[in-house]
Design a protein around this motif. Sequence first.
Motif: not given
Length: 873
Positions: A503-505, A572-578, A588-591
Amino acid sequence: MESLRGNRLFPLPFLLLWLPAVAARQTAAPAAADTTVQKVKPLRESKSLEGPVYYEAGRILHRMDSKTTLLTGNARVAYQSMKLRAARITVDWDRRTLLAEGMPDSVWVKTESGDSVKALRLTGLPEFEESGDVMRGEVMTYDFESRRGRVLRGRTKFEDGFYHGEALKMMNARSINVSGGSFTTCDRDTAPHFRFWSKQMKILVNDKVIAKPVVLYAGRIPVMALPFALFPIKKGRHSGFLIPRYGESTLEGRYLRRIGYYWAPNDYWDISPTLDFFEKSGFLFGADLNYQVRYKLSGSVSGSWTRKDFEASGMTERRWDLSMRHRQQLSQSAELNVSGNLVSSGTFYKEMSLSRERRLQQEIRSNATLTQRLGGKWSLAVNLNQTKNLSTGNVTESLPQVTLRSGQSSLFPVSKDGKRRGESAWYNQIYWSYSSTGLSRRIKRKAGDEEGVFTDRRRSGWDHTLRLSSTQKLLGWINWNPSLNYRETWYDRSFTIDGFDAGGKAVPSAEAGFHSRRLFDASANFGTKVYGIFYPKPFKSVSIRHVAQPSVGLSVQPDFSDAGYGYFQTVTDSTGIIKSYDRFENTDWFGSSLFSGTPREGRKGLTYGLQNLFQMKVGEGDKARKLDLFNADFSGAYNWKAKEYKFSDLSAVFRASPGSALNLSLSSRYTFYRNDESGRRVDELFMDRIDWRDWKSVFGSRWLRRTNLSADIGFRFSGKAGSGGAAADTSSPFGGDGSGWQPRSAPNSRLDDEPGGPVDMAIPWSLNASLAYSENRSNPFEPDRTFWIRNSLDFNLTRNWKVSYSNQVDVELKKAVSQDISLYRDLHCWEAQILWTPTGYNKRLYFRINIKSPMLKELKIEKGTGSRGLYGY
């Protein structure tokens, strides 16, 4: 022979020894006592009485043959803690008894036909008082030796209740037998609106009333009967049965809530076990325990258990909850506070609680804190806490959180000699403060949509903050407040982004070990006050004062997202955004954040503000009146290091209260930036298009645009129609001023023979109205407006009828959003209320009639419709 006397006090034991001697010498008609006023101590030879008996009257008649004394005309007798007042008192010296009664008086009264006839009535009825308790009757007898008495058609008052009996017999100082007794909280002397009647009644003073049988009368009509009843009449806090609450619901039928007993065995603790009975379902058991030892500890424990079986649906409920609170002063410098909640299911409060706040509660918290003052300005606090979300089941725990603090102290204190001389150098105004927090946190979160599956993660860290600040004067009139903050945080792990899911996360991973983060910033604020006074020419005794407080603040903080600090990871994500991610606070890991996120972008900013206060003074000297007219404040900021939109919005606030009946508040925000054709804000200033060389362009061009506006105007008017007064109180050893008998009860009390002072006929009324307007023009092409009018009116149609009306109107939609109408009727000892909400989500009609006295507040009839009819309001 008789003698007229007024306001004379005689010790009766002396008289008991004197009368036989006089009788042995004289055989003539009765003679009067000596007219001289004497102060005589009690004679020990009198074995029958334990102390002197004092009396006074307007007329005193001694009869030697029968050894009696007749006191008439505001007669009063005092013996130990007993006091007796009556129009006529007869003392029998042989029997050691007295008889008190009223005297007939002829008055003219009107008949139904309008004629006036002479009627006979008794005045100066006996009033008996002992240890602050007062009883009245038509005839009273009292025995000095046995301390027993008898009262015909007596009445007395205790707290909110009035007790009446055809015959009352005082068995001892703490026990009274009553024949044909009644109890009511209605203060009508004859024909009360309601009463509890009993054939036989026993009153244990300051303890209880035992009666059998008991019949409830509404006026003269019997409406309910019980074989026996017990009423507690202890003063203050005491044990007793709780009056249950009756109601009905569609699901559970008729019910009785809070059937129980309040038990207070001593001054340190009490408990209230209760039972809620539902006709169609079952039971709800509960208990509330409270305890307190002054200056040492206090707390409470409460809980409930539900046992319900719904035959229609085949459902069963076995649920419970437990809450506790404890506070203990361990020493003069140490204190412990503990609180906690436990429930068997997340929907317990929503479905079982009568409290609206409890029904809406989404979290339960448990907390324990130990605080210790360490001397000076140092303190230590150790905290354990847990928070559970009732909807999701997520749990957050801090086990433990330790905080060490030191309050603001001078870095270079003034010496003791300097303190005595009042000397202080500039460096003595430099202060430091410190705080340190160690935290170990555990988070249990629901994993995905699968029921009962959770992730359990833990983190620990230690956060230190050191602050240096000062207060200085520049040029004698500018206040300068510089400050420097340093913050260092230690973590037990850092985070790295390993990649991205489907999902791109971002997918983080934790690296255990010792990791540290260091942050710092500096600021300086400058401010002063400027005063200006001017005198309007047409008004010689009027002056206007303007107080202006300009302020400027400078603040600097580095950009901690720079690669040199190493606090962020750039990916850099899959869409090329840094994107950049914080290595220390990954939610995201710890809440959630353990302390707080690392600041981005940095700050090199300027804040500015101007506060204005306008005041008016009318008159001179002590008779001058001062009034605050209005406030007008402006504030804004500029950040040199921001990548775009360096100017913040300009905020303006105007407030005025020219009188107690009017309040005005106006606030607005302005932007320095333009909008494109679609209404989106762009990073282009209005000032960029101004030709600064052309003064017409400077003053004729737009500098900024209003984005928000909110205005509130409130009106309040109130008053009273009519007025009243109250009679002054007097005091003397017998309750009067020495010139005659004055009633000890309050004016207008039902225990008075005559009505009291003038009645307060004031009828209050109040009117409140407010207009609230707000406008959002962030997008100038699609403004969003709201306009509300709220009104409330309270007034009395008569002395006993009160009407309240409130509504809220949406002017934009041109409709009334809510309306509430209340009719209240004072029925003397009862009260009735009708609540009607004709429109809206809470549409309902509710009626209630109940006794006003807090002793019998649950004796009521109520009926309601609408979504909340179950709870009866």
